[in-house]
Design a protein around this motif. Sequence first.
Motif, PDB file in Angstrom:
ATOM      1  N   ILE A  46       0.832  -1.203   0.000  1.00  0.00           N
ATOM      2  CA  ILE A  46       0.000   0.000   0.000  1.00  0.00           C
ATOM      3  C   ILE A  46       0.867   1.253   0.000  1.00  0.00           C
ATOM      4  CG2 ILE A  46      -1.589   1.364   1.434  1.00  0.00           C
ATOM      5  CD1 ILE A  46      -2.994  -1.275   2.130  1.00  0.00           C
ATOM      6  N   THR A  47       1.916   1.250   0.829  1.00  0.00           N
ATOM      7  CA  THR A  47       2.826   2.400   0.874  1.00  0.00           C
ATOM      8  C   THR A  47       3.444   2.649  -0.497  1.00  0.00           C
ATOM      9  OG1 THR A  47       3.331   2.000   3.215  1.00  0.00           O
ATOM     10  CG2 THR A  47       4.905   3.315   1.972  1.00  0.00           C
ATOM     11  N   GLY A  48       3.949   1.585  -1.123  1.00  0.00           N
ATOM     12  CA  GLY A  48       4.560   1.725  -2.446  1.00  0.00           C
ATOM     13  C   GLY A  48       3.569   2.145  -3.509  1.00  0.00           C
ATOM     14  N   PRO A  84       7.310   9.474   8.236  1.00  0.00           N
ATOM     15  CA  PRO A  84       6.044   9.067   7.617  1.00  0.00           C
ATOM     16  C   PRO A  84       6.240   7.967   6.582  1.00  0.00           C
ATOM     17  CG  PRO A  84       6.272  11.468   7.656  1.00  0.00           C
ATOM     18  CD  PRO A  84       7.609  10.904   8.017  1.00  0.00           C
ATOM     19  N   ASP A  85       5.176   7.188   6.353  1.00  0.00           N
ATOM     20  CA  ASP A  85       5.249   6.159   5.315  1.00  0.00           C
ATOM     21  C   ASP A  85       5.457   6.791   3.941  1.00  0.00           C
ATOM     22  OD1 ASP A  85       4.890   3.674   6.775  1.00  0.00           O
ATOM     23  OD2 ASP A  85       2.909   4.437   7.272  1.00  0.00           O
ATOM     24  N   GLN A 101      19.587  19.508   3.912  1.00  0.00           N
ATOM     25  CA  GLN A 101      20.672  18.990   3.076  1.00  0.00           C
ATOM     26  C   GLN A 101      21.567  18.001   3.816  1.00  0.00           C
ATOM     27  OE1 GLN A 101      21.080  19.178  -0.106  1.00  0.00           O
ATOM     28  NE2 GLN A 101      19.374  20.565  -0.451  1.00  0.00           N
ATOM     29  N   LYS A 102      21.860  18.259   5.066  1.00  0.00           N
ATOM     30  CA  LYS A 102      22.805  17.403   5.792  1.00  0.00           C
ATOM     31  C   LYS A 102      22.133  16.281   6.567  1.00  0.00           C
ATOM     32  CE  LYS A 102      26.636  20.645   6.313  1.00  0.00           C
ATOM     33  NZ  LYS A 102      27.576  21.304   7.249  1.00  0.00           N
ATOM     34  N   GLU A 103      20.891  16.483   6.998  1.00  0.00           N
ATOM     35  CA  GLU A 103      20.274  15.505   7.901  1.00  0.00           C
ATOM     36  C   GLU A 103      18.919  14.977   7.435  1.00  0.00           C
ATOM     37  OE1 GLU A 103      21.683  16.934  12.273  1.00  0.00           O
ATOM     38  OE2 GLU A 103      20.414  18.355  11.176  1.00  0.00           O
ATOM     39  N   SER A 104      18.410  15.470   6.314  1.00  0.00           N
ATOM     40  CA  SER A 104      17.077  15.093   5.819  1.00  0.00           C
ATOM     41  C   SER A 104      15.993  15.380   6.857  1.00  0.00           C
ATOM     42  CB  SER A 104      17.038  13.610   5.419  1.00  0.00           C
ATOM     43  OG  SER A 104      17.902  13.358   4.348  1.00  0.00           O
ATOM     44  N   VAL A 105      16.161  16.458   7.607  1.00  0.00           N
ATOM     45  CA  VAL A 105      15.207  16.852   8.648  1.00  0.00           C
ATOM     46  C   VAL A 105      14.327  17.979   8.127  1.00  0.00           C
ATOM     47  CG1 VAL A 105      14.940  17.917  10.926  1.00  0.00           C
ATOM     48  CG2 VAL A 105      16.639  16.108  10.586  1.00  0.00           C
ATOM     49  N   ILE A 106      13.006  17.804   8.285  1.00  0.00           N
ATOM     50  CA  ILE A 106      12.028  18.834   7.940  1.00  0.00           C
ATOM     51  C   ILE A 106      11.436  19.384   9.226  1.00  0.00           C
ATOM     52  CG2 ILE A 106       9.755  19.258   6.891  1.00  0.00           C
ATOM     53  CD1 ILE A 106      11.959  18.998   4.835  1.00  0.00           C
ATOM     54  N   MET A 107      11.459  20.724   9.371  1.00  0.00           N
ATOM     55  CA  MET A 107      11.012  21.352  10.615  1.00  0.00           C
ATOM     56  C   MET A 107       9.812  22.273  10.417  1.00  0.00           C
ATOM     57  SD  MET A 107      14.818  22.212  12.125  1.00  0.00           S
ATOM     58  CE  MET A 107      14.201  22.872  13.656  1.00  0.00           C
ATOM     59  N   GLN A 108       9.498  22.619   9.163  1.00  0.00           N
ATOM     60  CA  GLN A 108       8.434  23.586   8.915  1.00  0.00           C
ATOM     61  C   GLN A 108       7.294  22.939   8.123  1.00  0.00           C
ATOM     62  OE1 GLN A 108      10.061  27.359   7.403  1.00  0.00           O
ATOM     63  NE2 GLN A 108      12.084  26.581   7.973  1.00  0.00           N
ATOM     64  N   GLY A 109       6.095  23.148   8.603  1.00  0.00           N
ATOM     65  CA  GLY A 109       4.936  22.602   7.915  1.00  0.00           C
ATOM     66  C   GLY A 109       4.789  23.107   6.499  1.00  0.00           C
ATOM     67  N   SER A 110       5.291  24.309   6.216  1.00  0.00           N
ATOM     68  CA  SER A 110       5.173  24.884   4.870  1.00  0.00           C
ATOM     69  C   SER A 110       5.989  24.109   3.838  1.00  0.00           C
ATOM     70  CB  SER A 110       5.615  26.346   4.879  1.00  0.00           C
ATOM     71  OG  SER A 110       6.950  26.463   5.339  1.00  0.00           O
ATOM     72  N   SER A 111       6.936  23.297   4.301  1.00  0.00           N
ATOM     73  CA  SER A 111       7.741  22.489   3.386  1.00  0.00           C
ATOM     74  C   SER A 111       7.037  21.208   2.973  1.00  0.00           C
ATOM     75  CB  SER A 111       9.077  22.117   4.041  1.00  0.00           C
ATOM     76  OG  SER A 111       9.815  23.275   4.362  1.00  0.00           O
ATOM     77  N   VAL A 112       5.934  20.895   3.643  1.00  0.00           N
ATOM     78  CA  VAL A 112       5.237  19.627   3.426  1.00  0.00           C
ATOM     79  C   VAL A 112       3.932  19.883   2.686  1.00  0.00           C
ATOM     80  CG1 VAL A 112       4.266  17.585   4.544  1.00  0.00           C
ATOM     81  CG2 VAL A 112       6.242  18.743   5.563  1.00  0.00           C
ATOM     82  N   ARG A 113       3.672  19.095   1.659  1.00  0.00           N
ATOM     83  CA  ARG A 113       2.394  19.202   0.943  1.00  0.00           C
ATOM     84  C   ARG A 113       1.411  18.152   1.413  1.00  0.00           C
ATOM     85  NH1 ARG A 113      -1.221  21.039   0.050  1.00  0.00           N
ATOM     86  NH2 ARG A 113      -2.194  22.013  -1.749  1.00  0.00           N
ATOM     87  N   LEU A 114       1.936  16.971   1.759  1.00  0.00           N
ATOM     88  CA  LEU A 114       1.077  15.864   2.157  1.00  0.00           C
ATOM     89  C   LEU A 114       1.889  14.851   2.956  1.00  0.00           C
ATOM     90  CD1 LEU A 114      -1.512  14.013   1.865  1.00  0.00           C
ATOM     91  CD2 LEU A 114      -0.539  13.225  -0.298  1.00  0.00           C
ATOM     92  N   VAL A 115       1.273  14.331   4.011  1.00  0.00           N
ATOM     93  CA  VAL A 115       1.848  13.220   4.779  1.00  0.00           C
ATOM     94  C   VAL A 115       0.866  12.061   4.728  1.00  0.00           C
ATOM     95  CG1 VAL A 115       2.475  12.399   7.083  1.00  0.00           C
ATOM     96  CG2 VAL A 115       3.218  14.657   6.343  1.00  0.00           C
ATOM     97  N   VAL A 116       1.392  10.839   4.539  1.00  0.00           N
ATOM     98  CA  VAL A 116       0.571   9.632   4.545  1.00  0.00           C
ATOM     99  C   VAL A 116       1.099   8.682   5.600  1.00  0.00           C
ATOM    100  CG1 VAL A 116      -0.255   7.652   3.214  1.00  0.00           C
ATOM    101  CG2 VAL A 116       0.112   9.856   2.060  1.00  0.00           C
ATOM    102  N   GLU A 117       0.218   8.228   6.481  1.00  0.00           N
ATOM    103  CA  GLU A 117       0.557   7.176   7.444  1.00  0.00           C
ATOM    104  C   GLU A 117      -0.351   5.985   7.173  1.00  0.00           C
ATOM    105  OE1 GLU A 117       3.074   7.267   9.359  1.00  0.00           O
ATOM    106  OE2 GLU A 117       3.475   9.335   9.986  1.00  0.00           O
ATOM    107  N   VAL A 118       0.246   4.819   6.991  1.00  0.00           N
ATOM    108  CA  VAL A 118      -0.501   3.573   6.833  1.00  0.00           C
ATOM    109  C   VAL A 118      -0.570   2.919   8.210  1.00  0.00           C
ATOM    110  CG1 VAL A 118      -0.626   1.350   5.645  1.00  0.00           C
ATOM    111  CG2 VAL A 118       0.290   3.364   4.449  1.00  0.00           C
ATOM    112  N   VAL A 119      -1.776   2.666   8.683  1.00  0.00           N
ATOM    113  CA  VAL A 119      -1.988   2.251  10.072  1.00  0.00           C
ATOM    114  C   VAL A 119      -1.447   0.846  10.306  1.00  0.00           C
ATOM    115  CG1 VAL A 119      -3.740   1.727  11.815  1.00  0.00           C
ATOM    116  CG2 VAL A 119      -4.009   3.724  10.331  1.00  0.00           C
TER     117      VAL A 119
END
Length: 203
Positions: A46-48, A84-85, A101-119
């Motif tokens: 499902i994730t894929g 997230p999945d 760039q160095k850590e693949s860390v996202i801290m701001q919601g404005s950088s995200v368009r969509l998050v999907v979690e598969v339960v």
Amino acid sequence: MTQTISKPISFDEFVAWYPENASCKYELHNGRIVEMPLGTGTHSNITGFIALKLGVQIDRYELPYSIPGDCLLKPLDDESGYQPDVIVLNKGELSKEPRWQKESVIMQGSSVRLVVEVVSTNWQNDYLKKAGDYELMGIPEYWIVDYLGLGGRRFIGDPKSPTLSVYQMVDGEYEVMQFRGDDQVESLAFPELQLTAKQIFDN
């Protein structure tokens, strides 16, 4: 889930601890490192499938989005960090992310368009903790793909059944729409998406 360290740690300590080339994923929940079990075959399929369908939309309509292979999402508090999945990033905002760039860390919601979690079995994290954290971050859209109908009755109704809950930001708060069976999924991030809940669940 198996906890790997007993004492509470901060997000920065978690990032520093995170093993390079780890064979599994870890998240930080309320200061505790939690090993995330490998998804079952259906969970992984499902994730894929979702990542593929969204990737096709990005390519077809030349949307300014990307779907990273790895990403650590830091909520506003300093005791949590999620993987997230599926996460869809707004490429135009990534230059404002000091740790991307160095850590693949996202801290701001404005950088995200969509998050999907598969339960998975610990559905409370997806419906309670993560929904609240993503809302506070201002992430505009969040999908909970509950293909086994595991969530509490107050979230998916009674009798329980496979449910896709789509949370969308309206005036600073999430409003939720739910899709089952042959319902056509509605997405703000991907308005041209032609996909039913059943097509997702059947993988």
